[in-house]
Write a protein that holds these residues in place. Sequence first.
Motif, PDB file in Angstrom:
ATOM      1  N   TYR A 267       0.820  -1.196   0.000  1.00 44.24           N
ATOM      2  CA  TYR A 267       0.000   0.000   0.000  1.00 44.24           C
ATOM      3  C   TYR A 267       0.864   1.259   0.000  1.00 44.24           C
ATOM      4  O   TYR A 267       2.078   1.214   0.194  1.00 44.24           O
ATOM      5  CB  TYR A 267      -0.933  -0.025   1.200  1.00 44.24           C
ATOM      6  CG  TYR A 267      -1.921  -1.168   1.169  1.00 44.24           C
ATOM      7  CD1 TYR A 267      -2.775  -1.341   0.078  1.00 44.24           C
ATOM      8  CD2 TYR A 267      -1.991  -2.080   2.225  1.00 44.24           C
ATOM      9  CE1 TYR A 267      -3.678  -2.403   0.048  1.00 44.24           C
ATOM     10  CE2 TYR A 267      -2.892  -3.143   2.198  1.00 44.24           C
ATOM     11  CZ  TYR A 267      -3.726  -3.303   1.105  1.00 44.24           C
ATOM     12  OH  TYR A 267      -4.612  -4.343   1.067  1.00 44.24           O
ATOM     13  N   ALA A 268       0.199   2.383  -0.233  1.00 47.64           N
ATOM     14  CA  ALA A 268       0.883   3.668  -0.370  1.00 47.64           C
ATOM     15  C   ALA A 268       1.769   3.980   0.826  1.00 47.64           C
ATOM     16  O   ALA A 268       1.363   3.811   1.980  1.00 47.64           O
ATOM     17  CB  ALA A 268      -0.143   4.775  -0.561  1.00 47.64           C
ATOM     18  N   LYS A 269       2.985   4.432   0.549  1.00 48.39           N
ATOM     19  CA  LYS A 269       3.925   4.880   1.564  1.00 48.39           C
ATOM     20  C   LYS A 269       4.204   6.359   1.332  1.00 48.39           C
ATOM     21  O   LYS A 269       4.454   6.783   0.208  1.00 48.39           O
ATOM     22  CB  LYS A 269       5.229   4.091   1.488  1.00 48.39           C
ATOM     23  CG  LYS A 269       5.072   2.602   1.764  1.00 48.39           C
ATOM     24  CD  LYS A 269       6.409   1.885   1.612  1.00 48.39           C
ATOM     25  CE  LYS A 269       6.265   0.386   1.841  1.00 48.39           C
ATOM     26  NZ  LYS A 269       7.562  -0.317   1.643  1.00 48.39           N
ATOM     27  N   GLU A 270       4.189   7.126   2.404  1.00 46.65           N
ATOM     28  CA  GLU A 270       4.291   8.580   2.293  1.00 46.65           C
ATOM     29  C   GLU A 270       5.531   9.022   1.515  1.00 46.65           C
ATOM     30  O   GLU A 270       5.461   9.877   0.632  1.00 46.65           O
ATOM     31  CB  GLU A 270       4.304   9.211   3.687  1.00 46.65           C
ATOM     32  CG  GLU A 270       4.327  10.736   3.643  1.00 46.65           C
ATOM     33  CD  GLU A 270       4.247  11.349   5.033  1.00 46.65           C
ATOM     34  OE1 GLU A 270       4.381  12.583   5.128  1.00 46.65           O
ATOM     35  OE2 GLU A 270       4.049  10.593   6.003  1.00 46.65           O
ATOM     36  N   GLU A 271       6.672   8.428   1.822  1.00 50.08           N
ATOM     37  CA  GLU A 271       7.910   8.821   1.150  1.00 50.08           C
ATOM     38  C   GLU A 271       7.840   8.544  -0.347  1.00 50.08           C
ATOM     39  O   GLU A 271       8.234   9.380  -1.181  1.00 50.08           O
ATOM     40  CB  GLU A 271       9.098   8.072   1.759  1.00 50.08           C
ATOM     41  CG  GLU A 271      10.430   8.404   1.102  1.00 50.08           C
ATOM     42  CD  GLU A 271      11.579   7.609   1.687  1.00 50.08           C
ATOM     43  OE1 GLU A 271      12.688   7.709   1.146  1.00 50.08           O
ATOM     44  OE2 GLU A 271      11.364   6.865   2.682  1.00 50.08           O
TER      45      GLU A 271
END
Length: 324
Positions: A267-271
Amino acid sequence: MKKALLIGINDYPIQPLKGCIEDVRTLHSVLERNEDRTKNFDIKSLEDVQSSKEAMDAIEELFKGDEDFALLYYSGHGFVNTTGAELVFPDDCCQDGHYKGLQMADIMRVVNRSKVKNKVVILDCCHAGNMGENIRSAESELSEGVSILTACRKDETALEVDGHGVFTELLCEALRGGAADFSGNITMGGIYAYIDRSFGCWEQRPVFKTNICRFAPLRTVVPKIPNEVIRELRTLFNNPTEVFALDPSFEYTNVPESKQKKTIKPYAKEENVEQFKTLQKLQSIGFVEPIDEEHMYYAAMHSRGCRLTALGQYYWRLVKNDRI
């Protein structure tokens, strides 16, 4: 310091024109300030100046000194006789249709001996392409730092349409941002390319002559993306041919609680999302392209990648060499 002299003449006793004064005023408003409203050129405008002597005095004053930039613009009648090409002023007109105007060769002598670093001459008149030619030898005569941009070739006429010079209208569009590079700089080379693309093969053709080592901007506009984003090229790509690997963690909508029909691990990772946003900005100006996918979104969701385009590789090298 940058200064400009703009000359426009409508009021001729023979064959009066309609758009030259308006062209000067429009160009004045564009050149005076950059898009961020910082001061650009100090401008002197001569509207319907009557004599070639008055104009020549102003031209000589323009090219005095050692400023960074001096720009001469003329919109009016141009004429060719046995002694060469001339800019025509009202007092020079004769009732029999002959003229004795300001010789382009005389203007070039003033320009060529000037110590100003960047000397620009822009002419919107018939036969303007004669500017910068030596009629005795038919050779170009441009000293270092001189650029000339004309509305047409030496054997062509320059058109007015709806009260504006066609060439000057395109010139102003270019200066408003149409000819800007990715850093927001508008140079003579960019202006010529913009205007040249806008004329068809059967229309008047602009002429560009230059003898410079490096283009200096005539005006700046806010860049399409900030330079700090372009400088990220070196952070994102270790070398210009490297593939940047993507996966679903780069797409910000790919989260477990998403209302989309399908989400994919990882899933989406901020970095990664922040890097992907930068890559998408670079794609928007043609520096980056997805591999084997039409859109960057699918390149991420299908775990493919992206790479630098040829243009992106060029700017990568500019960043590497501290040119941006």
